[in-house]
Write a protein that holds these residues in place. Structure first.
Motif, PDB file in Angstrom:
ATOM      1  N   GLU A 348     -52.866  31.396  57.889  1.00  0.00           N
ATOM      2  CA  GLU A 348     -53.350  32.730  58.263  1.00  0.00           C
ATOM      3  C   GLU A 348     -52.704  33.167  59.574  1.00  0.00           C
ATOM      4  OE1 GLU A 348     -57.549  32.228  58.438  1.00  0.00           O
ATOM      5  OE2 GLU A 348     -57.796  32.144  56.259  1.00  0.00           O
ATOM      6  N   GLY A 349     -52.305  34.450  59.616  1.00  0.00           N
ATOM      7  CA  GLY A 349     -51.740  34.972  60.854  1.00  0.00           C
ATOM      8  C   GLY A 349     -50.754  36.087  60.618  1.00  0.00           C
ATOM      9  N   ASN A 350     -50.277  36.645  61.727  1.00  0.00           N
ATOM     10  CA  ASN A 350     -49.299  37.730  61.707  1.00  0.00           C
ATOM     11  C   ASN A 350     -48.191  37.389  62.695  1.00  0.00           C
ATOM     12  OD1 ASN A 350     -48.123  40.457  62.640  1.00  0.00           O
ATOM     13  ND2 ASN A 350     -49.383  41.057  60.895  1.00  0.00           N
ATOM     14  N   LEU A 351     -46.955  37.688  62.325  1.00  0.00           N
ATOM     15  CA  LEU A 351     -45.820  37.326  63.187  1.00  0.00           C
ATOM     16  C   LEU A 351     -45.884  37.983  64.568  1.00  0.00           C
ATOM     17  CD1 LEU A 351     -42.792  37.372  60.706  1.00  0.00           C
ATOM     18  CD2 LEU A 351     -43.976  35.389  61.646  1.00  0.00           C
ATOM     19  N   SER A 352     -46.693  39.019  64.709  1.00  0.00           N
ATOM     20  CA  SER A 352     -46.817  39.687  66.002  1.00  0.00           C
ATOM     21  C   SER A 352     -47.749  38.952  66.958  1.00  0.00           C
ATOM     22  CB  SER A 352     -47.324  41.122  65.809  1.00  0.00           C
ATOM     23  OG  SER A 352     -48.641  41.118  65.256  1.00  0.00           O
ATOM     24  N   GLU A 353     -48.486  37.970  66.454  1.00  0.00           N
ATOM     25  CA  GLU A 353     -49.471  37.272  67.270  1.00  0.00           C
ATOM     26  C   GLU A 353     -48.816  36.136  68.063  1.00  0.00           C
ATOM     27  OE1 GLU A 353     -53.100  38.033  64.055  1.00  0.00           O
ATOM     28  OE2 GLU A 353     -52.089  36.079  64.165  1.00  0.00           O
ATOM     29  N   PRO A 354     -49.127  36.017  69.367  1.00  0.00           N
ATOM     30  CA  PRO A 354     -48.489  34.986  70.197  1.00  0.00           C
ATOM     31  C   PRO A 354     -48.683  33.576  69.667  1.00  0.00           C
ATOM     32  CG  PRO A 354     -49.697  36.565  71.559  1.00  0.00           C
ATOM     33  CD  PRO A 354     -50.044  36.878  70.134  1.00  0.00           C
ATOM     34  N   GLU A 355     -49.881  33.266  69.150  1.00  0.00           N
ATOM     35  CA  GLU A 355     -50.132  31.907  68.673  1.00  0.00           C
ATOM     36  C   GLU A 355     -49.286  31.566  67.447  1.00  0.00           C
ATOM     37  OE1 GLU A 355     -52.309  34.297  69.155  1.00  0.00           O
ATOM     38  OE2 GLU A 355     -53.817  34.428  67.545  1.00  0.00           O
TER      39      GLU A 355
END
Length: 376
Positions: A348-355
């Protein structure tokens, strides 16, 4: 007898010292990271880590303690690398170049390809994802569909990648690495198989059942009830329905969708369910463009690792320390490398997120190869 409370107090004191030493070590790790960023040196220095573990192991008071302290140091060095990767990620952008951020996928006048015929489950998935008026075309194989999209002769392809009953569609995992295509969406479709035959036929007439191998696998419990039926594999469930209609043989039946039965003029021969009640197939939508829609929340990657103990564990640690939730992992053999594997992973996640960026930079540095298959 020893005083348990005093022993525990001493253990607590030692644990406090370990905490302070760990935090001091992490501060030094930050300084090491700054040096490596400035000089371009790689974060992972396998030779140094091996020599350090060997030295510690030799100086331990017992074999048990040697194994224990080496395990602690492996974990500590892994955590140190993850901290360095997080700092490195602030200076690294190449991994995400070329991605196009969009509010919605461009679908107006889009050409969508799927494998099979009208009435196939992939056709239903395409209509559910893009809308009933979508401009679709069908081809004979999954590879043809991927090739057409990779050559920009179509905008999207709809491909089955896993089923809740029968598992993954292995060929799709292998094929999507062979062509410059990217996952830009997914559609989960409930699968309700029907046993279809000619009008006027009866289930007692059936001798041969045609369908796609995945459909046969999904209905295996039902088919066990009819051990005298011959099971014949075809490229698609809709192809199976068309064959039964064309052959006009009441001894033949197809396992396919209700819409395929209607399309080819077949009737339902069995009233009960052929597969489990919660049987669903996940389809991926691929494009030749690196599209990322707003609010994309799943990332698919593939990576190859050094063939040695602990390499997968250390790669996955990058997800743990960045609080990312892995939703799926699969392994596939690497051609021409006996008993070595590449890993396909969803999280889960988005490439724009720092983590997310931190984790991917870390995996990239731990892996021999890393492919970002899509964010959707």
């Amino acid at each position: 007898m020893p005083d348990l409370e005093k022993i525990r107090d001493e253990i607590d004191s030692i644990d406090g010292q370990i905490q302070k030493l760990f935090e001091r070590r992490m501060n030094l790790t930050g300084e090491v990271a700054e040096y490596k960023i400035a000089t371009g040196k790689p974060v992972f220095d396998q030779d140094r880590e091996n020599k350090k573990l060997e030295c510690i192991s030799e100086s331990a008071s017992s074999d048990f303690n040697a194994k224990g302290i080496c395990e602690i140091l492996r974990q500590t060095m892994s955590i140190s690398r993850i901290r360095q990767y997080q700092m490195l990620a602030e200076h690294e952008d190449d991994l995400f170049s070329g991605y196009i951020q969009l509010e919605h996928l461009p679908v107006q006048e889009a050409q969508v390809i799927y494998q099979g015929l009208e009435g196939a489950y992939a056709s239903e998935a395409a209509k559910k994802f893009f809308g009933k008026c979508v401009n679709t075309a069908h081809v004979g194989t999954w590879e043809e569909a991927i090739q057409i999209v990779s050559k920009k002769q179509a905008d999207y392809a709809v491909l089955p990648i896993e089923n809740s009953t029968a598992g993954i569609v292995q060929d799709i995992y292998d094929l999507i690495l062979e062509y410059p295509v990217y996952i830009v969406g997914e559609q989960i479709l409930p699968i309700e198989h029907e046993l279809l035959g000619l009008p006027g036929a009866d289930i007692s007439d059936v001798r041969t059942v045609f369908s796609h191998p995945q459909a046969l696998a999904q209905c295996k419990e039902y088919l066990k009830e009819h051990p005298d039926w011959e099971q014949r594999k075809l490229l698609n469930t809709a192809v199976a329905a068309r064959k039964v209609a064309d052959d006009k043989d009441i001894r033949q039946a197809a396992i396919a969708s209700h819409s395929a039965g209607e399309l080819f003029g077949l009737q339902r021969l069995e009233e009960k369910r052929l597969s489990t009640e919660k049987n669903s197939t996940r389809f991926i939508i691929i494009s030749n463009q690196k599209y990322i829609v707003k609010n994309a929340e799943k990332i698919s990657i593939c990576f190859e690792l050094p063939h040695k103990s602990g390499s997968l564990y250390h790669a996955l640690s990058n997800l743990i320390y960045n609080d990312l939730n892995m939703t799926k992992i699969e392994s596939r053999p690497i051609r021409d490398r006996n008993f070595e594997y590449r890993f396909f992973l969803d999280f889960e996640g988005n490439l724009s997120e720092p983590e997310v960026k931190n984790a991917l930079i870390g995996i990239q540095n731990e892996a021999d190869e890393l492919y970002i298959l899509g964010n959707y």
